[in-house]
Enzyme design. Structure first.
Site, short mmCIF file in Angstrom:
data_model
loop_
_atom_site.label_atom_id
_atom_site.label_comp_id
_atom_site.label_asym_id
_atom_site.label_seq_id
_atom_site.Cartn_x
_atom_site.Cartn_y
_atom_site.Cartn_z
N GLU A 29 0.84 -1.20 0.00
CA GLU A 29 0.00 0.00 0.00
C GLU A 29 0.88 1.26 0.00
OE1 GLU A 29 -2.31 -0.73 3.53
OE2 GLU A 29 -2.94 -2.66 2.74
N GLU A 60 -4.47 -6.76 2.86
CA GLU A 60 -3.24 -7.41 3.30
C GLU A 60 -3.20 -8.87 2.87
OE1 GLU A 60 -5.03 -5.36 5.18
OE2 GLU A 60 -3.65 -3.68 5.40
N GLN A 82 1.79 -2.07 5.83
CA GLN A 82 2.08 -0.69 6.24
C GLN A 82 2.46 -0.58 7.73
OE1 GLN A 82 -0.86 2.68 5.42
NE2 GLN A 82 0.61 2.73 3.74
N PHE A 83 1.75 -1.32 8.57
CA PHE A 83 2.10 -1.42 9.99
C PHE A 83 1.92 -2.88 10.39
CE2 PHE A 83 1.12 3.04 9.61
CZ PHE A 83 1.98 3.66 10.50
N ALA A 84 2.80 -3.38 11.26
CA ALA A 84 2.66 -4.76 11.72
C ALA A 84 1.28 -4.98 12.35
CB ALA A 84 3.76 -5.08 12.74
N ASP A 85 0.72 -3.92 12.90
CA ASP A 85 -0.62 -3.99 13.51
C ASP A 85 -1.70 -4.40 12.49
OD1 ASP A 85 -0.02 -1.85 16.09
OD2 ASP A 85 1.19 -1.68 14.28
N TYR A 86 -1.39 -4.27 11.20
CA TYR A 86 -2.39 -4.57 10.17
C TYR A 86 -2.07 -5.85 9.41
CZ TYR A 86 -3.61 0.22 11.23
OH TYR A 86 -3.97 1.36 11.89
N PRO A 89 -5.09 -9.57 8.79
CA PRO A 89 -5.86 -10.13 7.66
C PRO A 89 -5.02 -11.05 6.76
CG PRO A 89 -6.29 -7.78 7.88
CD PRO A 89 -5.14 -8.11 8.80
N HIS A 129 -0.71 1.18 16.02
CA HIS A 129 0.52 1.61 15.33
C HIS A 129 1.73 1.33 16.19
CE1 HIS A 129 -2.74 3.86 13.41
NE2 HIS A 129 -1.99 3.85 12.32
#
Lengths: 337, 410
Positions: A29, A60, A82-86, A89, A129
């Protein structure tokens, strides 16, 4: 020697890998035209064209799933979450597919791919984040998990990861992108340009996976750390006046068990530090391995200093983040045990 | 106080349950030959109607009619018939083998043989399928030896997958058959990624993605459509609508409206719906979509309308959730019988030769089975080494796995 920030070193690693191998493709992304929200892919699309570096839909599972298919074809995708938090999925594609492709097909299909993701807290990133999900990957057989702590390692490890024939989860502590951070949030941050580990050679070089490095030699206690915690632990040792030996694991799996056991057998004490939450975190694996392999050398219980077992909060950033004070107190406690 | 009525909660139900009289009168079946054949470079919006109709070639008189007919010769059709009969015989023996304890598990294709057998003949060498667990016809029609399939099903010493994988989750790279995963829908987006890779490398190969009606509800179905559409990937996106996802009727996945093919329209992907029990129609539609992909015109979505005649798997009993005789009244009939009748109508086949062929095909399957069983079955005879269990997790075995292998005694 040129100096680079960690973001620049990571970008340089992809640049070097893409120049050497036409099969390396980079996508995610905002990764293409814009060059990434952290600038980690800036300029790559202009240099290599949009068939080598391109923007992806916000999906993701789609990003990682497409990468698995590309890897099965014969490419070497290096994708960004984009962030490990995402990453959640994409967890099914990572765990059920990328990690198992070689095993379940008896080597007919493989997944030589890298999933890069900014990780960790200390930036007022709040709940989504700041997370450190490494334990969700170290528990998965078939994956390799890497966490660099400085620009030199970041470039060398990322090149190695891209060239590796197995899927690699590459966690980049975003708190370290622009400079080292020792947990003293009230002090000005030193940029990488003023730090010896900001020296990053041009061109191709590698740092091997599965090899730890001693950041501070010591005789009193072994500290096992990775990512941002390497610097926090160093500050804690100095401030607590404890002669700690600080090991930067760099790769969590495969793990450099020999470096760990050699150090703990020497010091007789061990403290594990990570930002991630305590329960079932990677520290539990480290503590277990240390007691299994160093039991008769231990003079104190193996202790862990980690994030609390809560979601990562916003306002309470510095009560949550395992800073030098908390680590220092544990180092002293272990020495008195 | 509100004057609104309380809301009601809607859960779709199939028309008939066990004990009821099977009824497919709600399924609208267009006349064979009535759906037009557009050019392969058609725009999705110009064939929206095709996503709501059913392309059929064989009519009630067993004649091939309409614009989608006429692509296959007698010998190609006879070969297709043979493939479908082989798959059916293979299924019958493997279901029996499971009942006899020679393997733990099996999944048959009864009623769906035309879909994978005919599709396989539309592909070109080097193209890659990303199948589910119910497309073994891709292997049979591709000439992959049945004995190798059985070695996998038996997890014996010759199992190409070294006993690591559940039966029927084959992997045959050289036959364009991607390793089947137990996790549903994951391969749908992977196929798109493979096709993207082929385009990135300016190759000429295409990918075929496969999914069942139930699994279209998975997120990776959506991911596959988005990526295929965004990057115009050279991929054929196949949905096999066999009406059932284990015990769940297709209305649960479909949301009670539209068709599965129509899901492609929102993504700008040309979408076709085809009679999945009509070998000629499946082949013609597959050929059309494969041609589109090879010419760089982008993805095509195809819904195969068929019926899962058999149990979901050897661990399933359909009589617990649908009428026992439901498959008898399925309006699109049986793919083997329909092709047989067509060949007889063409003067290329006869009932006697068909019976003879049935016996031949069964003899071939039994011979393959004997050979496979000489290499062991799940619980008896030679089997893969426990040492193999530790291999292939990584390209090179890391130290912790070496330690574990030693602990296991190897």
């Amino acid at each position: 020697m040129p100096r680079r920030t960690m973001v620049e070193a990571i970008r340089d690693a992809m640049d070097v890998a893409m120049a050497r191998d036409d099969n390396v493709v980079v996508f995610g992304e905002d990764v293409g035209y814009f060059g990434g929200v952290f600038r980690a892919t800036a300029g790559l699309q202009q240099k290599y064209g949009s068939s080598r570096c391109f923007d992806a839909p916000i999906n993701e599972s789609g990003i990682v799933g497409a990468a698995v298919g590309m890897a099965a074809y014969g490419l070497r995708p290096c994708v960004e979450i984009q962030f490990a938090d995402y990453v959640y999925p994409a967890y099914d594609q990572i765990v059920s597919e990328a990690a198992r492709l070689r095993y379940r097909s008896n080597g007919q299909f493989t997944a030589p791919m890298v999933v890069r993701m900014p990780t960790g807290g200390g930036i007022f990133g709040g709940q989504t984040h700041s997370q450190s999900p490494e334990a969700l990957f170290t528990h998965v057989c078939g994956l390799k998990t890497v966490v660099p702590s400085n620009p030199y390692d970041a470039k060398g490890l990322l090149i190695t990861a891209i060239e590796d024939d197995d899927p690699v989860i590459f966690l980049e502590p975003k708190r370290l992108y622009n400079g080292p951070f020792d947990g003293h949030h009230d002090r000005p941050v030193t940029p990488w340009s003023k730090h010896p580990q900001g020296e990053v050679p041009d061109g191709h070089y590698t740092v091997p996976l599965g090899k730890a490095v001693i950041r501070r030699e010591g005789s009193a206690v072994t500290v096992l750390a990775y990512g941002t915690m390497v610097f926090v632990a160093q500050a804690a040792a100095e401030e607590a006046g404890v002669d700690a030996e600080i090991i930067d694991l760099r790769t969590l799996l495969p793990l450099d068990l020999e470096a760990i056991t050699t150090s703990v057998r020497k010091t007789g004490r061990c403290v594990v530090v990570h930002e991630a939450t305590l329960t079932s975190g990677f520290g539990a694996e480290l503590a277990s391995l240390v007691q299994e392999h160093c039991f008769y050398h231990l003079e104190a219980p193996v202790m862990r200093v980690t994030g609390w077992d809560t979601p990562y909060p916003h306002a309470q950033e510095w009560d949550y983040f395992p800073g030098p004070d908390r680590i220092g107190r544990t180092l002293k406690a272990v020495m008195e045990a | 106080m509100s004057d609104r009525q309380p809301l009601s909660f809607h859960v779709p139900e199939p028309a008939v349950r066990p004990g009821g009289t099977p009824d497919f009168s709600h399924v609208s079946i267009p006349r064979a030959g009535s759906v037009r054949r557009p050019p392969v470079d058609v725009k999705a919006e110009d064939i929206r109607d095709l996503a709501y109709s059913i392309i059929r070639v064989l009519n009630r008189e067993s004649e091939a009619v309409g614009e989608w007919a006429g692509l296959l010769t007698d010998s190609e059709l006879l070969e297709g018939l043979r493939h479908m009969m082989s798959l059916r015989a293979f299924d019958a023996r493997m279901v029996m083998g499971q009942r006899q304890g020679k393997t733990s598990f099996y999944m048959q294709h009864m009623g769906e043989e035309a879909v994978s057998c005919a599709f396989r003949k539309a592909l070109e060498p080097g193209d890659m399928n990303f199948p589910t667990y119910r497309q073994a016809g891709l292997l049979i029609a591709g000439g992959y030896p049945m004995v190798e399939m059985m070695n996998q099903i038996y997890s014996n010493e010759n199992d190409p997958l070294k006993g690591r994988q559940l039966p029927v989750l084959y992997s045959v790279r050289d036959h364009g058959f991607f390793t089947v995963s137990g996790n549903l829908a994951t391969q749908f987006i992977q196929a798109v990624g493979w096709a993207m890779a082929s385009a990135i490398k300016r190759d000429t190969k295409i990918a075929a993605a496969w999914i069942g009606d139930g699994s279209t509800a998975e997120s990776d179905f959506h991911a596959g459509l988005v990526f295929a559409s965004t990057y115009k990937a050279p991929v054929v996106l196949n949905i096999v609508n066999n009406q059932w996802a284990i015990s769940t009727f297709q209305g649960i996945a479909r949301g009670g409206s539209g068709t599965f093919a129509a899901r492609g329209l929102g993504f700008g992907i040309p979408a076709l719906r085809v009679d999945g029990n009509d070998y000629l129609a499946v082949h013609a539609v597959a050929k059309w979509a494969v041609e589109r992909a090879h010419r760089g015109l982008g993805p095509t979505l195809i819904e195969y309308v068929t019926y899962r005649v058999g149990a979901h798997s050897t661990s399933d009993d359909p009589s617990a959730y649908r009428p026992k005789t439901e498959s008898d009244v399925w309006p699109l009939g049986d793919p083997v019988i329909r092709l047989k009748d067509h060949l007889i109508a063409r003067g290329a086949w006869s009932e006697d030769r068909h019976k003879q062929r049935e016996a031949e095909v069964m003899a071939e399957v039994i011979a393959a089975q004997k050979e496979a069983e000489s290499h062991g079955t799940l619980h008896s005879g030679p089997h893969p080494s426990a040492r193999d269990m530790f291999e292939g997790v990584y390209a090179e075995m890391p130290p912790h796995l070496r330690r574990q292998r030693q602990q296991a005694g190897y």
